[in-house]
Design an enzyme around this catalytic site. Structure first.
Site, PDB file in Angstrom:
ATOM      1  CD  GLU A 174      -1.476   2.426   1.916  1.00  0.00           C
ATOM      2  OE1 GLU A 174      -2.226   3.413   1.886  1.00  0.00           O
ATOM      3  OE2 GLU A 174      -0.342   2.477   2.460  1.00  0.00           O
ATOM      4  CD  GLU A 175       2.745   3.051   4.025  1.00  0.00           C
ATOM      5  OE1 GLU A 175       2.559   4.074   3.345  1.00  0.00           O
ATOM      6  OE2 GLU A 175       2.392   2.959   5.214  1.00  0.00           O
ATOM      7  CG  HIS A 215       4.982   7.089   6.191  1.00  0.00           C
ATOM      8  ND1 HIS A 215       4.616   7.511   4.941  1.00  0.00           N
ATOM      9  CD2 HIS A 215       3.995   6.238   6.572  1.00  0.00           C
ATOM     10  CE1 HIS A 215       3.460   6.947   4.590  1.00  0.00           C
ATOM     11  NE2 HIS A 215       3.062   6.174   5.583  1.00  0.00           N
TER      12      HIS A 215
HETATM   13 ZN   LIG Z   1      -0.951   3.163   5.896  1.00  0.00          ZN
END
Ligand SMILES: [Zn+2]
Length: 714
Positions: free
Chosen positions: A409-410, A533
């Site tokens: 997803e990232e 992140h």
């Molecule tokens: Zn996420």
């Protein structure tokens, strides 16, 4: 009760909320089953009570700890371990489970270097500086990937620097107004306000050769509160990794828009140059920075003093540049087609097996991902365990429930997008997609949804206890909070008791809603969260700052599980098209008022408004159905579901055909935030009269299609 009166009764509050917005309070006082799509909610309520007793804080905490024991970037061996772990949990819950691989283009960093010299040749910085704080050894693990941007180009450039604030269109316009040219320059801008891929897109369009994106302490560092490990905010060396893919063009594998990257997909089916003009990849380089490394670069910068709104929290006056220094950037990215793994667990429905209720969360993380995304994963595993407990007691949902653990997803919503593209038309029967990503970063519940499911979420929140006492709904109402990522250009909707955001992008609901037309929701429980992140988004940070006793993991498991159960078992699908058509009318009125300001005063909005009114009338009549033999419940449900699909346009949005929804899209210039009526509003912004007129026609046709689908219910 015969079915005729039953159906009229079932959905009465939805009708009331359209005709008499002020009657919403009265509607709430009605028995709960009235707005839920159940003729007799009693049996479901007893089942839900059993479910709610299962999700366990201690187990959720253990699951989170296991998932975050190592960094697990997509396509690494550690990521594969988490896929196997999730699959084992799905199987233990009794789900038919498979691991679904895709082969997709991903970059891993080989060399990332940032150096700067002042005018006299003195070295200002030679970095990047590794992420490190005293007291959190997890960040020093050699398996932590060096900070980089997914989808960055490779290159070696030396140039002068220009500061572009948040890298929004208006920031670049401000630079242009001051005749600050970006050709051949390196842009430095701060995180926040828009999606990072938009910053790079705009800089590239204006001729920049590289972009540095840094985290200013004003936005998520010491200016907000104590940095980690003292508090939850970003420490000096913390870096926000992240994808700079042009997500607003299309998400997923950059080489296969609209096509699933299955292992047997031939290379000839992949597009040759994803960083070309139709692709989703930048060709310039982009590097994320901590404020530790950004500080000397910003401090040395000359040129005009920055406007006050551009000033961040570093202790000197910011300047716009260029001048004062030269910066050297090296980015060597190893682009390979790598294997990623989605994990899919199914429970076959007893009566409508083709109607899927889909629950999804991504599993891959930039580093440990305790909050993003594995707090969501722990919640999903406990929801699956709760539903598994009911299965063992003999329950079967009416519709099929599908649990999905997405990979990559990232890097650009890749695992979910490839899966959606692989399912194709099968998703025409999917009745809902329920997303959770950043599941828990604090105690404040918030949600975004298509308008037809906003009341559904409020109802779920009324049924789940809050760790603070009362229900989730009560605490939500006392402290309304909408994630800034989920702001949109939508005008305010009056008469709502608790506001829900609109779905733009930045998580896995995008392919479901905006490409396949599946009604979707996204839930989270938020709080102060400055380590997004970075290597510091780890289990130690989570237990100290977000949820020490894992009670909010339990809460989110309960909300997610009830979403699935209640949608899977409803007699009548609980979509509120009255609310949907009302919101659309408000959006059209707002666009109509905006158009003259853009010099497009002569645009004719009457047909679109008439179509919205027809949609609204059809919604009311559909629910007040005069005669519906019991066998017609399936036909009624199908029509209710197809109403959302009718809002897609085959041609897709101008310049970005992958996005097909006429009501919601990620903004071309915002990325995360939703743009409502994207075709029309972005043509007004351009401004482009012909395009706006054509997009108004597309919208009118979509609304008339949706109305005719609902009219077939009579
Ligand atoms: Zn996420």
């Amino acid at each position: 009760m015969n079915l005729r009166t039953r159906l009229a009764f079932l959905v009465l509050p939805a009708v009331l909320s359209i005709v008499l917005p002020s009657s919403r309070l009265a509607a709430q006082a009605m028995p709960p089953q009235a707005s839920l799509g159940y003729s007799d909610f009693g049996a479901e309520a007893r089942l839900e009570e059993k479910f709610l007793a299962v999700p366990d804080p201690k187990l959720a905490g253990e699951e989170l700890k296991t998932l975050t024991i190592e960094p697990h970037l997509a396509a690494t061996p550690e990521d594969r371990k988490t896929a196997d772990y999730v699959a084992s949990k799905f199987r233990a819950a009794g789900l038919q489970t498979e691991i679904v691989p895709y082969r997709v283009l991903l970059n891993w960093p080989k060399v990332v270097r940032v150096e700067a010299w002042d005018d006299r040749g003195h070295l200002l910085i030679s970095g990047p500086t590794p992420e490190h704080v005293e007291g959190d050894p997890a960040a020093d693990n050699p398996r932590v990937v060096m900070p980089f941007n997914g989808s960055s180009g490779s290159g070696d450039v030396t140039a002068e620097v220009v500061y572009a604030n948040y890298g929004r269109a208006e920031d670049f316009n401000e630079l242009a107004a001051r005749n600050i040219d970006l050709h051949g320059k390196i842009v430095i801008c701060r995180y926040g306000s828009n999606f990072r891929g938009v910053k790079v897109y705009l800089a590239q369009q204006r001729g920049a050769v590289g972009v540095l994106i840094y985290s200013d302490p004003q936005d998520d560092g010491y200016s907000k509160g104590d940095p980690w490990p003292m508090g939850p905010w970003r420490p000096e060396t913390g870096v926000q990794r992240g994808s700079v893919q042009f997500l607003f063009k299309y998400p997923g594998d950059p080489e296969t828009p609209g096509v699933a990257s299955t292992l047997d997909l031939p290379d000839s089916a992949r597009i040759p140059n994803p960083s070309g003009s139709d692709g989703s990849q930048p060709y310039i380089i982009s590097i994320p920075l901590s404020y530790h490394d950004a500080e000397p670069i910003l401090r040395a910068l000359k040129g005009p003093s920055a406007p006050q709104s551009w000033q961040g929290a570093l202790p000197f006056r910011y300047h716009m540049g260029p001048g004062g220094e030269r910066v050297h950037l090296v980015s060597q990215q190893d682009y390979q087609r790598r294997i990623i793994w989605d994990v899919i667990g199914k429970i076959e429905g007893s009566q409508e097996p083709d109607a899927w209720v889909i629950v999804g969360n991504h599993r891959d993380a930039w580093v440990y991902g305790a909050v993003d995304p594995n707090s969501g994963t722990a919640a999903m595993l406990e929801a699956a365990r709760g539903i598994g407990t009911l299965l063992r007691q003999g329950w079967r949902p009416r519709r099929t429930i599908v649990f999905c653990s997405w990979d990559a997803e990232e890097e650009g919503l890749i695992g979910s997008t490839e899966w959606v593209e692989q399912q194709g038309r099968a998703l025409d029967h999917a009745v809902a997609y329920f997303n959770v990503d950043v599941g828990v970063s604090g105690p404040d519940f918030t949600a975004s949804a298509v308008p037809s499911l906003k009341e559904f979420i409020r109802n779920i929140a009324r049924s789940v206890p809050s760790p603070l006492g009362g229900t989730v709904y009560q605490t939500w109402r006392l402290k309304p909070s909408v994630d800034s990522e989920h702001q949109s250009n939508a005008p305010p909707i009056t008469g709502e008791d608790v506001h829900l955001g609109d779905l733009g992008s930045g998580s896995d609901f995008t392919p479901f809603l905006q490409h396949a037309g599946v009604p979707a929701t996204d839930i989270e429980s938020t709080g102060p969260y400055g380590v997004y992140h970075s290597a510091f988004d780890d289990f130690a940070w989570f237990t100290k700052n977000a949820d020490p006793h894992f009670l909010y993991l339990q809460q989110m498991a309960r909300v997610l599980g009830l979403e699935a159960m209640r949608m899977a078992d409803a007699d009548l699908l609980p979509y509120d098209y009255g609310a949907y058509s009302h919101e659309i009318s408000v959006y059209i009125e707002a666009a109509k008022h905006r158009a003259p300001e853009a010099g497009l005063g002569s645009l004719d909005f009457a047909p679109a408004l008439a179509a919205a009114a027809r949609f609204s009338a059809a919604a009311q009549r559909a629910y007040a159905v005069e005669s519906a033999p019991s066998g017609d419940l399936a036909r009624l449900n199908l029509a209710l579901r197809q109403t959302e699909t009718a809002l897609l346009s085959d041609a897709g949005l101008p310049h970005r055909p992958w996005y097909r929804h006429t009501i919601f899209a990620p903004g071309e210039l915002t990325g995360y935030a939703a743009v409502v009526l994207p075709g029309v509003n972005e043509a007004i912004d351009a401004p482009d009269r012909n395009l706006a007129a054509q997009q108004l026609q597309v919208l009118t046709q979509a609304l008339n299609r949706a109305a005719s689908v609902l009219e077939t219910v009579h």
